[in-house]
Design a protein around this motif. Structure first.
Motif, short mmCIF file in Angstrom:
data_model
loop_
_atom_site.label_atom_id
_atom_site.label_comp_id
_atom_site.label_asym_id
_atom_site.label_seq_id
_atom_site.Cartn_x
_atom_site.Cartn_y
_atom_site.Cartn_z
N LYS A 1 0.81 -1.23 0.00
CA LYS A 1 0.00 0.00 0.00
C LYS A 1 0.85 1.28 0.00
CE LYS A 1 -4.20 -1.71 0.13
NZ LYS A 1 -5.17 -1.48 -0.96
N GLY A 2 2.03 1.22 0.55
CA GLY A 2 2.87 2.41 0.60
C GLY A 2 3.96 2.45 -0.46
N ASN A 3 3.87 1.60 -1.47
CA ASN A 3 4.91 1.51 -2.49
C ASN A 3 4.64 2.53 -3.60
OD1 ASN A 3 6.50 0.68 -4.79
ND2 ASN A 3 6.79 -1.28 -3.75
N LYS A 4 5.47 3.57 -3.66
CA LYS A 4 5.26 4.65 -4.63
C LYS A 4 5.42 4.16 -6.07
CE LYS A 4 8.23 7.59 -2.80
NZ LYS A 4 8.98 8.86 -2.59
N LYS A 5 6.33 3.23 -6.29
CA LYS A 5 6.58 2.75 -7.66
C LYS A 5 5.33 2.11 -8.25
CE LYS A 5 11.56 1.91 -7.21
NZ LYS A 5 12.62 0.87 -7.25
N ILE A 6 4.63 1.35 -7.43
CA ILE A 6 3.42 0.68 -7.92
C ILE A 6 2.37 1.70 -8.33
CG2 ILE A 6 1.51 -0.83 -7.28
CD1 ILE A 6 3.46 -2.32 -5.42
N TYR A 7 2.18 2.73 -7.50
CA TYR A 7 1.21 3.78 -7.83
C TYR A 7 1.64 4.57 -9.06
CZ TYR A 7 -1.55 3.07 -3.60
OH TYR A 7 -2.38 2.53 -2.64
N ALA A 8 2.93 4.82 -9.18
CA ALA A 8 3.42 5.58 -10.33
C ALA A 8 3.18 4.82 -11.63
CB ALA A 8 4.91 5.87 -10.14
N ILE A 9 3.42 3.51 -11.61
CA ILE A 9 3.18 2.70 -12.81
C ILE A 9 1.68 2.60 -13.09
CG2 ILE A 9 3.40 0.39 -13.81
CD1 ILE A 9 6.05 0.16 -12.19
N TRP A 10 0.91 2.45 -12.04
CA TRP A 10 -0.56 2.41 -12.20
C TRP A 10 -1.04 3.72 -12.86
CZ3 TRP A 10 -4.54 2.55 -7.59
CH2 TRP A 10 -5.83 2.32 -8.09
N LEU A 11 -0.49 4.82 -12.39
CA LEU A 11 -0.88 6.12 -12.95
C LEU A 11 -0.51 6.20 -14.43
CD1 LEU A 11 -1.93 9.02 -12.57
CD2 LEU A 11 0.37 9.68 -11.84
N GLN A 12 0.68 5.76 -14.76
CA GLN A 12 1.12 5.79 -16.17
C GLN A 12 0.21 4.93 -17.05
OE1 GLN A 12 5.38 4.97 -16.76
NE2 GLN A 12 5.72 5.70 -14.65
N SER A 13 -0.19 3.78 -16.52
CA SER A 13 -1.03 2.88 -17.32
C SER A 13 -2.40 3.49 -17.61
CB SER A 13 -1.19 1.53 -16.61
OG SER A 13 -1.96 1.66 -15.43
N VAL A 14 -2.95 4.20 -16.62
CA VAL A 14 -4.26 4.83 -16.84
C VAL A 14 -4.12 6.04 -17.76
CG1 VAL A 14 -6.26 5.90 -15.72
CG2 VAL A 14 -5.12 3.97 -14.64
N GLU A 15 -3.01 6.78 -17.61
CA GLU A 15 -2.77 7.92 -18.50
C GLU A 15 -2.64 7.45 -19.95
OE1 GLU A 15 -0.52 11.28 -15.80
OE2 GLU A 15 0.67 9.62 -16.57
N LYS A 16 -1.99 6.32 -20.16
CA LYS A 16 -1.87 5.77 -21.52
C LYS A 16 -3.24 5.41 -22.09
CE LYS A 16 2.72 5.35 -22.13
NZ LYS A 16 3.46 5.90 -23.31
#
Length: 394
Positions: A57-72
């Motif tokens: 839950k506190g892993n920034k990398k996971i959220y950052a990749i999730w964000l990139q995937s939705v932005e794509k």
């Protein structure tokens, strides 16, 4: 260390090692998907799967990749719309909404201090710069769902559009715009359509700054306070609405009705007088004053003002009824034995008004029939009395 403690430590170490390896593998796999730019939904699925584990839950990398995937996904949907290709509009706006949710969650994690108490917002600047350009689609998503009558969804978009100004993510960005007040108005409208008083009132102060829709905002606020049975604030809102918009058809009638229903006839008269000061030709204001005068037992003044209204517009039915009823009430105060001639004159005058009211409002039998029954009885008009008697018995 005992053998049992050593075994437990070894197993835990092995577990976390396997867990970290699996996490690393899925992050790597997601990055590869994003580089290729195809089936980017799979990258989102991989990240949301990882986030089901509380350890991540506190892993920034996971959220950052999730964000990139939705932005794509959002960019691809935006391209399809631009090229007028098949694209679900609601899904497009949902992607925009999801981007903001993920980015704000990532920023809240990004703000957490490290072991030394240091805060390094690694992602904020870039994310904020990108999201500011996407923010109009939160507003557009709200208007889209409003047109569809999907008020709960619309409310969520408008509220998030407003809420961006409170998010630390955008603390360095200028988000003030003319649409803020408009978004607040539409959020208020959606809350009203949902018949939810709390949602209706939540953004009222900002909504009232939209001068083009302030009258409507005050109406929705008044209704919300009525739903909450808050008579004090309900009346306060109606009074403010009338003060600002005296010609609006919503505020004055409800104020008048409230005073009359609560037998506050003096206040009803004061309200009518203040309204007439704003517009002395307004028939509604003048009629409201005749009603207040009638309720206060000031029958001569009531009849005189009713005659003024009739002289201006002789097709209005209500002034005839009010004046006729005022004469009937005056008759009740006369002595039937000692004031026969005067009593007859009063009933004759009442007859003139009530018969004209019957002509103008033939379907309102429940008002004119009992009145005419009493008039014809006291004037000894047999034929007319028999007709009304038959109507009442029907």
């Amino acid at each position: 260390m005992t053998a049992r403690s050593f075994l437990l430590t070894f197993l835990l170490s092995l577990f976390f090692s396997c867990h970290a390896a699996a996490q690393k593998k899925e992050i790597s796999q997601a990055r590869d998907i994003l580089k290729k730019g195809k089936n980017v939904e799979q990258a989102e699925q991989l990240m949301t799967k990882l986030l089901k584990d509380s350890v991540n839950k506190g892993n920034k990398k996971i959220y950052a990749i999730w964000l990139q995937s939705v932005e794509k996904q959002y960019e691809a949907a935006n391209d399809r719309l631009y090229l007028k290709q098949k694209q679900d509009t609601a899904a497009f706006f949902a992607l925009a909404r999801r981007i903001f949710t993920i980015a704000e969650t990532l920023d809240s994690i990004d703000m957490q201090p490290d072991k030394r108490g240091r805060v390094d917002t690694e992602y904020r600047k870039d994310n904020a710069a990108r999201l500011v350009t996407l923010r109009p689609n939160l507003f557009n998503g709200g208007t889209y769902h409003t047109r569809k009558g999907e008020y709960a969804k619309a409310y969520d978009y408008f509220e998030h559009y407003i809420d961006c100004t409170k998010q630390p993510l955008f603390s360095a960005s200028s988000l003030s715009d003319k649409r803020m007040a408009e978004a607040a108005y539409w959020a208020t409208y959606c809350g009203y359509r949902l018949k939810n008083p709390l949602l209706t009132l939540r953004h009222r102060k900002l909504a009232l700054t939209d001068s083009t829709k302030a009258a409507l905002t005050l109406q929705y606020m008044a209704e919300a306070r009525r739903w909450l049975n808050d008579d004090s604030l309900y009346m306060e809102t109606l009074a403010e609405g009338f003060r600002r918009y005296p010609h609006n058809s919503y505020f004055f009638p409800r104020l008048t009705d409230y005073y009359n229903n609560h037998q506050q006839y003096d206040k009803a008269l004061l309200l009518a007088d203040s309204a007439i000061l704003a517009d002395s030709t307004n028939e509604l204001f003048l009629f409201a004053k005749t009603t207040a005068l009638f309720n206060l037992g000031r029958y001569n003044e009531c009849i005189a003002l009713s005659d003024t209204l009739i002289a201006r517009n002789d097709s209005l039915p209500d002034p005839y009824y009010t004046a006729g009823t005022a004469y009937l009430n005056k008759a009740l105060k006369l002595d039937a034995l000692r004031q026969k001639k005067q009593l007859r004159k009063v009933y004759q005058k009442a007859r003139h008004y009530m018969e004209r009211y019957r002509q103008l409002a033939p379907d309102d039998k429940q008002r004119w029939a009992p009145a005419l029954y009493r008039i014809y009885l006291n004037l000894n008009l047999g034929r007319q009395f028999d007709e009304i008697d038959r109507l009442l018995k029907q």
